[in-house]
Scaffold this active site. Sequence first.
Site, PDB file in Angstrom:
ATOM      1  N   LYS A  23      31.984  -8.720   6.617  1.00  0.00           N
ATOM      2  CA  LYS A  23      31.069  -7.811   5.912  1.00  0.00           C
ATOM      3  C   LYS A  23      31.029  -8.104   4.408  1.00  0.00           C
ATOM      4  O   LYS A  23      32.062  -8.395   3.806  1.00  0.00           O
ATOM      5  CB  LYS A  23      31.566  -6.374   6.139  1.00  0.00           C
ATOM      6  CG  LYS A  23      30.745  -5.292   5.452  1.00  0.00           C
ATOM      7  CD  LYS A  23      31.261  -3.912   5.853  1.00  0.00           C
ATOM      8  CE  LYS A  23      30.460  -2.808   5.168  1.00  0.00           C
ATOM      9  NZ  LYS A  23      30.775  -1.479   5.704  1.00  0.00           N
ATOM     10  N   ARG A  73      19.545  -2.682   8.247  1.00  0.00           N
ATOM     11  CA  ARG A  73      18.789  -1.748   9.099  1.00  0.00           C
ATOM     12  C   ARG A  73      17.303  -1.714   8.760  1.00  0.00           C
ATOM     13  O   ARG A  73      16.456  -1.588   9.642  1.00  0.00           O
ATOM     14  CB  ARG A  73      19.383  -0.337   8.962  1.00  0.00           C
ATOM     15  CG  ARG A  73      20.680  -0.216   9.723  1.00  0.00           C
ATOM     16  CD  ARG A  73      21.658   0.726   9.036  1.00  0.00           C
ATOM     17  NE  ARG A  73      22.987   0.422   9.529  1.00  0.00           N
ATOM     18  CZ  ARG A  73      23.550   1.043  10.557  1.00  0.00           C
ATOM     19  NH1 ARG A  73      22.934   2.038  11.149  1.00  0.00           N
ATOM     20  NH2 ARG A  73      24.737   0.675  10.974  1.00  0.00           N
ATOM     21  N   ASP A 111      28.018  -0.471  14.225  1.00  0.00           N
ATOM     22  CA  ASP A 111      28.159  -0.564  12.771  1.00  0.00           C
ATOM     23  C   ASP A 111      29.438  -1.321  12.415  1.00  0.00           C
ATOM     24  O   ASP A 111      30.541  -0.871  12.720  1.00  0.00           O
ATOM     25  CB  ASP A 111      28.201   0.854  12.180  1.00  0.00           C
ATOM     26  CG  ASP A 111      28.009   0.850  10.671  1.00  0.00           C
ATOM     27  OD1 ASP A 111      28.044  -0.243  10.060  1.00  0.00           O
ATOM     28  OD2 ASP A 111      27.831   1.938  10.102  1.00  0.00           O
ATOM     29  N   ASP A 112      29.284  -2.467  11.782  1.00  0.00           N
ATOM     30  CA  ASP A 112      30.415  -3.292  11.333  1.00  0.00           C
ATOM     31  C   ASP A 112      31.201  -3.915  12.500  1.00  0.00           C
ATOM     32  O   ASP A 112      32.372  -4.257  12.340  1.00  0.00           O
ATOM     33  CB  ASP A 112      31.405  -2.498  10.456  1.00  0.00           C
ATOM     34  CG  ASP A 112      30.813  -2.023   9.140  1.00  0.00           C
ATOM     35  OD1 ASP A 112      29.620  -2.255   8.902  1.00  0.00           O
ATOM     36  OD2 ASP A 112      31.569  -1.424   8.345  1.00  0.00           O
ATOM     37  N   CYS A 151      25.078  -2.387   5.526  1.00  0.00           N
ATOM     38  CA  CYS A 151      24.310  -1.478   6.387  1.00  0.00           C
ATOM     39  C   CYS A 151      22.825  -1.321   6.052  1.00  0.00           C
ATOM     40  O   CYS A 151      21.961  -1.618   6.865  1.00  0.00           O
ATOM     41  CB  CYS A 151      24.945  -0.087   6.355  1.00  0.00           C
ATOM     42  SG  CYS A 151      26.623  -0.057   6.996  1.00  0.00           S
ATOM     43  N   HIS A 177      32.473   1.594  12.238  1.00  0.00           N
ATOM     44  CA  HIS A 177      32.655   1.718  10.791  1.00  0.00           C
ATOM     45  C   HIS A 177      33.874   2.609  10.516  1.00  0.00           C
ATOM     46  O   HIS A 177      34.095   3.592  11.209  1.00  0.00           O
ATOM     47  CB  HIS A 177      31.387   2.352  10.207  1.00  0.00           C
ATOM     48  CG  HIS A 177      31.274   2.284   8.715  1.00  0.00           C
ATOM     49  ND1 HIS A 177      32.029   3.070   7.882  1.00  0.00           N
ATOM     50  CD2 HIS A 177      30.477   1.531   7.904  1.00  0.00           C
ATOM     51  CE1 HIS A 177      31.700   2.804   6.617  1.00  0.00           C
ATOM     52  NE2 HIS A 177      30.755   1.867   6.605  1.00  0.00           N
ATOM     53  N   ASP A 193      25.025  -4.320  12.852  1.00  0.00           N
ATOM     54  CA  ASP A 193      24.273  -4.447  11.591  1.00  0.00           C
ATOM     55  C   ASP A 193      24.829  -5.508  10.660  1.00  0.00           C
ATOM     56  O   ASP A 193      24.104  -6.099   9.868  1.00  0.00           O
ATOM     57  CB  ASP A 193      24.193  -3.085  10.866  1.00  0.00           C
ATOM     58  CG  ASP A 193      25.567  -2.575  10.418  1.00  0.00           C
ATOM     59  OD1 ASP A 193      26.599  -3.008  10.976  1.00  0.00           O
ATOM     60  OD2 ASP A 193      25.605  -1.724   9.508  1.00  0.00           O
ATOM     61  N   ASN A 194      26.139  -5.716  10.711  1.00  0.00           N
ATOM     62  CA  ASN A 194      26.777  -6.713   9.841  1.00  0.00           C
ATOM     63  C   ASN A 194      28.161  -7.015  10.391  1.00  0.00           C
ATOM     64  O   ASN A 194      28.629  -6.360  11.322  1.00  0.00           O
ATOM     65  CB  ASN A 194      26.849  -6.223   8.378  1.00  0.00           C
ATOM     66  CG  ASN A 194      27.514  -4.865   8.212  1.00  0.00           C
ATOM     67  OD1 ASN A 194      26.842  -3.868   7.986  1.00  0.00           O
ATOM     68  ND2 ASN A 194      28.817  -4.805   8.368  1.00  0.00           N
TER      69      ASN A 194
HETATM   70 MG    MG Z   1      27.540  -1.720   8.654  1.00  0.00          MG
END
Ligand code: MG
Length: 438
Positions: free
Chosen positions: A284, A70, A26-27, A66, A211, A263-264
């Site tokens: 992001k 997803r 995540d991130d 996010c 994250h 995810d990003n």
């Molecule tokens: Mg994210």
Amino acid sequence: MLAGAALSAPAPKQTSRPNIVIILADDLGYGDLGCYGHPTIRTPNLDRMAQEGARFTQFYSAAPVCTPSRVALMTGRLPGRSGLTRVLGPQATGGLSPTEITIAEALKPLGYSTACVGKWHLGHRPEYLPTRHGFDSYFGIPYSNDMSPKTNPTRQDGPLTPLIRGDKVIEEEPDQNFLTQRYTEEATKFIRSSAQAGKPFFLYMPHTFPHVPLHASPKFRGKSPRGLYGDVVEEVDWSVGEVLKTLREAGADRNTLVVFSSDNGPWLIKKEDGGSAGLLREGKASTWEGGMREPFLARWPGRIPANVVTQAFGTLMDLFPTCVKISGAKMPGDREYDGADLSPVLFENSAGREPLHFYYNAEDLRAVRKGPWKLHLATNEPATGGGLSKHEPPLLYNLTVDPSEKYDVAAANPAVIRDLVGLIGQHKKTMKFGELQR
Ligand code: MG
């Protein structure tokens, strides 16, 4: 009987269909792994995974945040089609529609065991949880780790962070220092039991980290030269190593596709607590490359050639059609798909298809990439607090020679601009949004 045979564990029953493991950070930024050039974050397990398989340099998420990223991964479709275009918070009443088809739902009829471990973020109400969308089990925090009064001063009215098993809250505000460990325990247990049962399995493991707020277990905290962000990424790397080790021990290694991505892009306003997009611009929440180009590794010993670094284009939306293809399932014929099967790139190291990517920020189409060219209609600069700038005429970059998007070459390429503006017009005419979920 051979002398060694009595000492080894009983051979697991072979399943004919391949197992699939999708691990999502995540991130995590394009530049945050050793194998993508980070000078001080140590990621030996992911680096080895890259050496044993394929590492992509032009791989994208379908959104720079996010939730929409997803849903696109899980359904193979642009986020707008499901209406999940924005990040869902604890007060959200919306989520993933029962009419959408997830990877788990596509695999389930073929006899797959399915588990989701980690951050779902496609709706936290019971009807939206993974167990209602094709997963046999779910364990994790259903949204981001910064959305409770304990973790975020702007969320004083909200609920505590729930840790969910199945569709029940089993803890409130779990100690985040141990989340990566607990996710890993859950995931490896699932792999062992599925392999033992001789059933093909699908594991979707979207990590809560890196994250912000950052948390690592005592074994990793204070160890990385990169600071706490490095500790957290190094623990995620350890987790990947545990998953790969468990696959080997379970005898499932050579019948399992494992992919790793994010995810990003990195959350740059968090400064040292945020990651790095490497040579890419921004991060992001932006549609510059740093917001949506991600690390992507794929490993399947015996099927994916080792040591491949590919410039082939791909997106997280490709995972749905790829999982359908390798499992022997069928693509649903009643809806539009935006991803494409990656098998030729993965198994034959083919050059793949011409890049074609639509960069959405929520419902707003901000940019398009076709071949080497990327055209921006509008941009924002979240890292520096810059607001939205609309570009008339549009900005144009050649990503093959200028991946950092430094040199606008619009003036010299009017025909390319016309072509890409036409493409955007065509796309907008055919793109159907689902009911927006909030
Ligand atoms: Mg994210």
